[in-house]
Write an enzyme that holds these catalytic residues in place. Structure first.
Site, PDB file in Angstrom:
ATOM      1  N   PRO A  22      -3.496 -10.295   8.005  1.00 31.78           N
ATOM      2  CA  PRO A  22      -3.066  -8.940   8.374  1.00 31.78           C
ATOM      3  C   PRO A  22      -4.247  -7.979   8.368  1.00 31.78           C
ATOM      4  O   PRO A  22      -5.016  -7.948   7.415  1.00 31.78           O
ATOM      5  CB  PRO A  22      -2.051  -8.583   7.287  1.00 31.78           C
ATOM      6  CG  PRO A  22      -2.416  -9.455   6.120  1.00 31.78           C
ATOM      7  CD  PRO A  22      -2.974 -10.707   6.692  1.00 31.78           C
ATOM      8  N   THR A  24      -5.170  -3.874   9.486  1.00 33.37           N
ATOM      9  CA  THR A  24      -4.828  -2.562  10.021  1.00 33.37           C
ATOM     10  C   THR A  24      -5.709  -2.260  11.229  1.00 33.37           C
ATOM     11  O   THR A  24      -6.923  -2.431  11.176  1.00 33.37           O
ATOM     12  CB  THR A  24      -5.021  -1.482   8.945  1.00 33.37           C
ATOM     13  OG1 THR A  24      -4.088  -1.709   7.890  1.00 33.37           O
ATOM     14  CG2 THR A  24      -4.804  -0.085   9.510  1.00 33.37           C
ATOM     15  N   GLN A  96       3.924  -8.058   8.073  1.00 30.49           N
ATOM     16  CA  GLN A  96       3.569  -7.606   6.727  1.00 30.49           C
ATOM     17  C   GLN A  96       4.174  -6.219   6.497  1.00 30.49           C
ATOM     18  O   GLN A  96       3.881  -5.274   7.229  1.00 30.49           O
ATOM     19  CB  GLN A  96       2.051  -7.527   6.543  1.00 30.49           C
ATOM     20  CG  GLN A  96       1.695  -7.210   5.085  1.00 30.49           C
ATOM     21  CD  GLN A  96       0.244  -6.854   4.887  1.00 30.49           C
ATOM     22  OE1 GLN A  96      -0.200  -5.796   5.316  1.00 30.49           O
ATOM     23  NE2 GLN A  96      -0.493  -7.728   4.226  1.00 30.49           N
ATOM     24  N   HIS A 173       3.537  -6.851   1.140  1.00 29.14           N
ATOM     25  CA  HIS A 173       2.148  -6.536   0.791  1.00 29.14           C
ATOM     26  C   HIS A 173       2.100  -6.097  -0.670  1.00 29.14           C
ATOM     27  O   HIS A 173       2.371  -4.947  -1.000  1.00 29.14           O
ATOM     28  CB  HIS A 173       1.612  -5.436   1.705  1.00 29.14           C
ATOM     29  CG  HIS A 173       0.115  -5.342   1.721  1.00 29.14           C
ATOM     30  ND1 HIS A 173      -0.691  -5.993   0.812  1.00 29.14           N
ATOM     31  CD2 HIS A 173      -0.744  -4.670   2.550  1.00 29.14           C
ATOM     32  CE1 HIS A 173      -1.963  -5.722   1.076  1.00 29.14           C
ATOM     33  NE2 HIS A 173      -2.024  -4.927   2.126  1.00 29.14           N
ATOM     34  N   GLY A 174       1.731  -7.050  -1.529  1.00 32.02           N
ATOM     35  CA  GLY A 174       1.621  -6.763  -2.956  1.00 32.02           C
ATOM     36  C   GLY A 174       0.180  -6.699  -3.411  1.00 32.02           C
ATOM     37  O   GLY A 174      -0.098  -6.894  -4.601  1.00 32.02           O
ATOM     38  N   ALA A 175      -0.741  -6.429  -2.482  1.00 32.98           N
ATOM     39  CA  ALA A 175      -2.177  -6.477  -2.771  1.00 32.98           C
ATOM     40  C   ALA A 175      -2.846  -5.157  -2.407  1.00 32.98           C
ATOM     41  O   ALA A 175      -2.201  -4.205  -1.963  1.00 32.98           O
ATOM     42  CB  ALA A 175      -2.817  -7.628  -1.987  1.00 32.98           C
ATOM     43  N   ASN A 176      -4.157  -5.097  -2.645  1.00 34.23           N
ATOM     44  CA  ASN A 176      -5.050  -4.076  -2.085  1.00 34.23           C
ATOM     45  C   ASN A 176      -4.720  -2.637  -2.469  1.00 34.23           C
ATOM     46  O   ASN A 176      -5.079  -1.701  -1.761  1.00 34.23           O
ATOM     47  CB  ASN A 176      -5.105  -4.185  -0.559  1.00 34.23           C
ATOM     48  CG  ASN A 176      -5.693  -5.499  -0.102  1.00 34.23           C
ATOM     49  OD1 ASN A 176      -5.955  -6.403  -0.909  1.00 34.23           O
ATOM     50  ND2 ASN A 176      -5.905  -5.651   1.191  1.00 34.23           N
ATOM     51  N   TYR A 178      -1.788  -0.961  -2.726  1.00 36.60           N
ATOM     52  CA  TYR A 178      -0.643  -0.256  -2.155  1.00 36.60           C
ATOM     53  C   TYR A 178       0.538  -0.276  -3.135  1.00 36.60           C
ATOM     54  O   TYR A 178       0.387  -0.689  -4.281  1.00 36.60           O
ATOM     55  CB  TYR A 178      -0.317  -0.822  -0.780  1.00 36.60           C
ATOM     56  CG  TYR A 178      -1.494  -0.655   0.157  1.00 36.60           C
ATOM     57  CD1 TYR A 178      -1.950   0.617   0.507  1.00 36.60           C
ATOM     58  CD2 TYR A 178      -2.194  -1.752   0.639  1.00 36.60           C
ATOM     59  CE1 TYR A 178      -3.071   0.781   1.323  1.00 36.60           C
ATOM     60  CE2 TYR A 178      -3.315  -1.596   1.453  1.00 36.60           C
ATOM     61  CZ  TYR A 178      -3.741  -0.329   1.789  1.00 36.60           C
ATOM     62  OH  TYR A 178      -4.851  -0.159   2.575  1.00 36.60           O
ATOM     63  N   ARG A 225       1.790 -11.221  -0.413  1.00 35.84           N
ATOM     64  CA  ARG A 225       0.333 -11.192  -0.541  1.00 35.84           C
ATOM     65  C   ARG A 225      -0.037 -10.564  -1.880  1.00 35.84           C
ATOM     66  O   ARG A 225       0.470  -9.492  -2.225  1.00 35.84           O
ATOM     67  CB  ARG A 225      -0.291 -10.391   0.602  1.00 35.84           C
ATOM     68  CG  ARG A 225      -1.794 -10.623   0.755  1.00 35.84           C
ATOM     69  CD  ARG A 225      -2.357  -9.887   1.948  1.00 35.84           C
ATOM     70  NE  ARG A 225      -3.528 -10.599   2.481  1.00 35.84           N
ATOM     71  CZ  ARG A 225      -4.617  -9.998   2.962  1.00 35.84           C
ATOM     72  NH1 ARG A 225      -4.719  -8.689   2.958  1.00 35.84           N
ATOM     73  NH2 ARG A 225      -5.611 -10.714   3.434  1.00 35.84           N
ATOM     74  N   ASN A 233      -8.940   0.633  -3.069  1.00 40.91           N
ATOM     75  CA  ASN A 233      -8.056   1.784  -3.234  1.00 40.91           C
ATOM     76  C   ASN A 233      -7.944   2.221  -4.695  1.00 40.91           C
ATOM     77  O   ASN A 233      -6.858   2.564  -5.187  1.00 40.91           O
ATOM     78  CB  ASN A 233      -6.671   1.486  -2.643  1.00 40.91           C
ATOM     79  CG  ASN A 233      -6.666   1.582  -1.135  1.00 40.91           C
ATOM     80  OD1 ASN A 233      -7.376   2.409  -0.552  1.00 40.91           O
ATOM     81  ND2 ASN A 233      -5.882   0.736  -0.477  1.00 40.91           N
ATOM     82  N   GLY A 294     -13.020 -14.790   3.483  1.00 43.47           N
ATOM     83  CA  GLY A 294     -14.338 -15.158   3.968  1.00 43.47           C
ATOM     84  C   GLY A 294     -14.519 -16.612   4.347  1.00 43.47           C
ATOM     85  O   GLY A 294     -15.637 -17.128   4.317  1.00 43.47           O
ATOM     86  N   GLY A 315      -9.772 -13.325   8.869  1.00 47.73           N
ATOM     87  CA  GLY A 315      -9.600 -11.912   9.164  1.00 47.73           C
ATOM     88  C   GLY A 315     -10.473 -11.448  10.308  1.00 47.73           C
ATOM     89  O   GLY A 315     -10.129 -11.578  11.476  1.00 47.73           O
ATOM     90  N   ARG A 316     -11.645 -10.907   9.979  1.00 50.55           N
ATOM     91  CA  ARG A 316     -12.519 -10.337  11.018  1.00 50.55           C
ATOM     92  C   ARG A 316     -12.874 -11.308  12.134  1.00 50.55           C
ATOM     93  O   ARG A 316     -12.975 -10.891  13.297  1.00 50.55           O
ATOM     94  CB  ARG A 316     -13.774  -9.754  10.360  1.00 50.55           C
ATOM     95  CG  ARG A 316     -13.473  -8.480   9.578  1.00 50.55           C
ATOM     96  CD  ARG A 316     -14.689  -7.949   8.854  1.00 50.55           C
ATOM     97  NE  ARG A 316     -14.359  -6.717   8.143  1.00 50.55           N
ATOM     98  CZ  ARG A 316     -15.205  -6.063   7.358  1.00 50.55           C
ATOM     99  NH1 ARG A 316     -16.438  -6.535   7.183  1.00 50.55           N
ATOM    100  NH2 ARG A 316     -14.828  -4.965   6.740  1.00 50.55           N
TER     101      ARG A 316
END
Length: 359
Positions: A22, A24, A96, A173-176, A178, A225, A233, A294, A315-316
């Site tokens: 996922p 943004t 997500q 989304h349980g990460a990062n 939020y 996640r 954050n 990664g 990802g990227r």
């Protein structure tokens, strides 16, 4: 190679074990999925599983500019275009669901939206707003128990709307940093009621959300996640995190979630998730694990050899390479991402990455 073999994720058959993480992208004008988003996901449908960018379950969750929601009929219709584009090419897609909680700004919320969080603790840093540029994060309003129950129902409605739109499942989304992560982490949760204090209490919100969503759409359509050692954050690893996440994995095992998506952002500067924590989560949870952080072709294949009930997220590389699966299979050169166009509106830096077949 296992990476390019079929995989059974619950009742969903994936054409390979490559997952699009996922990401943004901020292309949803007025928070509504649109035609360029449908094209973007459709171009990437040769992946085993696509996971959408974070999608808000309510107006309160729209902390960033131009992120999509899934709480009204116009948004559901937009997501149906996305699902149809992916399915037309044989792909599978999970949505997500991301409530931003304290990470946001009122300028990014529609009328009636409000910045809320487990506790009234400001996140350091700033949020981009299209009308006033960078603005400091505001102090969130501490959620009441009634607010918490309402938020749980918003996750449920969002999940039901995702299935109504034709998506194959959802990822919480349980990460990062939020909202769900804000409940898990004592750096943002200083409550003294049933949703704060002990590790069990701080896990309560995510467990209740997951249980309610499972009851609504079925466990085979629900993943989550998690970022046990995330540093994003204004949330960071904390004392007791190892035990808390392993305990959480045991609770998720009881719910038979179809996958746990483990984020290891050490490649982006966060602390590395210790192998003991990964092993503890794997021992507590018997379902599929999505490993994210990664990976390239070789390191992904090594993970799949170690853990047969796993798939790997990119990802990227997927952002810049719509035909990533083909490029990986042929050991072709990858396009480089255009970092300055990650979050800008429009097709530039979004739909203009060349396909290998066009070379």
């Amino acid at each position: 190679m296992k990476l390019f073999t079929e995989y059974q994720l619950g009742n969903t058959t994936l054409q390979n074990r490559v997952v699009m993480a996922p990401m943004t992208r901020s292309r949803a004008i007025d928070n509504v999925p649109n035609d360029i988003m449908a094209e973007y996901y459709g171009l990437r449908a040769d992946g085993g599983l696509l996971i959408t960018e974070g999608v808000a379950p309510s107006p309160n969750g729209l902390g960033y500019p131009r992120i999509p929601g899934v709480f009204n009929e116009v948004q559901v219709a937009g997501w149906k275009k996305v699902a149809d584009a992916v399915h037309a090419k044989g792909g599978k897609i999970f949505m997500q669901i991301m409530h931003t909680g304290r990470i946001g700004h009122p300028n990014n919320l529609p009328e009636g939206g409000e910045i809320v969080a487990p506790s009234a603790i400001v996140a350091k840093g700033e949020m981009w707003t299209d009308n006033e540029g960078l603005q400091p994060h505001p102090t969130p309003r501490e959620m009441t128990v009634a607010d918490i129950k309402q938020a749980i129902q918003e996750y449920v409605q969002a999940a039901e709307n995702a299935i109504k739109a034709g998506l194959d499942g959802i990822e919480l989304h349980g990460a990062n940093g939020y909202l769900i992560d804000q409940f898990i982490n004592p750096g943002s949760n200083q409550r003294t009621d049933d949703y704060g204090g002990s590790a069990e209490n701080r896990n309560r919100f995510v467990v209740e959300v997951a249980a309610a969503v499972v009851a609504a759409i079925g466990a085979d359509k629900v993943g989550i996640r998690l970022s046990p050692y995330g540093a994003f954050n204004d949330l960071f690893p904390f004392d007791g995190a190892d035990e808390q996440y392993i305990q959480l994995a045991a609770e998720l095992e009881k719910l038979n979630l179809v996958y746990v998506h483990l984020v290891n952002h050490s490649s982006m500067g966060a602390p590395e998730v210790p192998q003991t924590v990964i092993d503890g989560i794997r021992n507590a949870y018997s379902g599929t694990i999505i490993y994210s952080g990664g990976y390239d072709k070789q390191s992904a294949e090594a993970i799949l050899e170690q853990d047969d009930k796993s798939i790997v997220a990119f990802g990227r590389p997927y952002l810049a390479n719509p035909d990533l699966v083909t490029r990986l299979a042929e050991d072709a050169v990858l396009n480089e991402p255009k970092f300055d166009l990650f979050y800008t509106p429009g097709a530039e830096g979004y739909l203009d990455y060349p396909l290998l077949s066009a070379n």
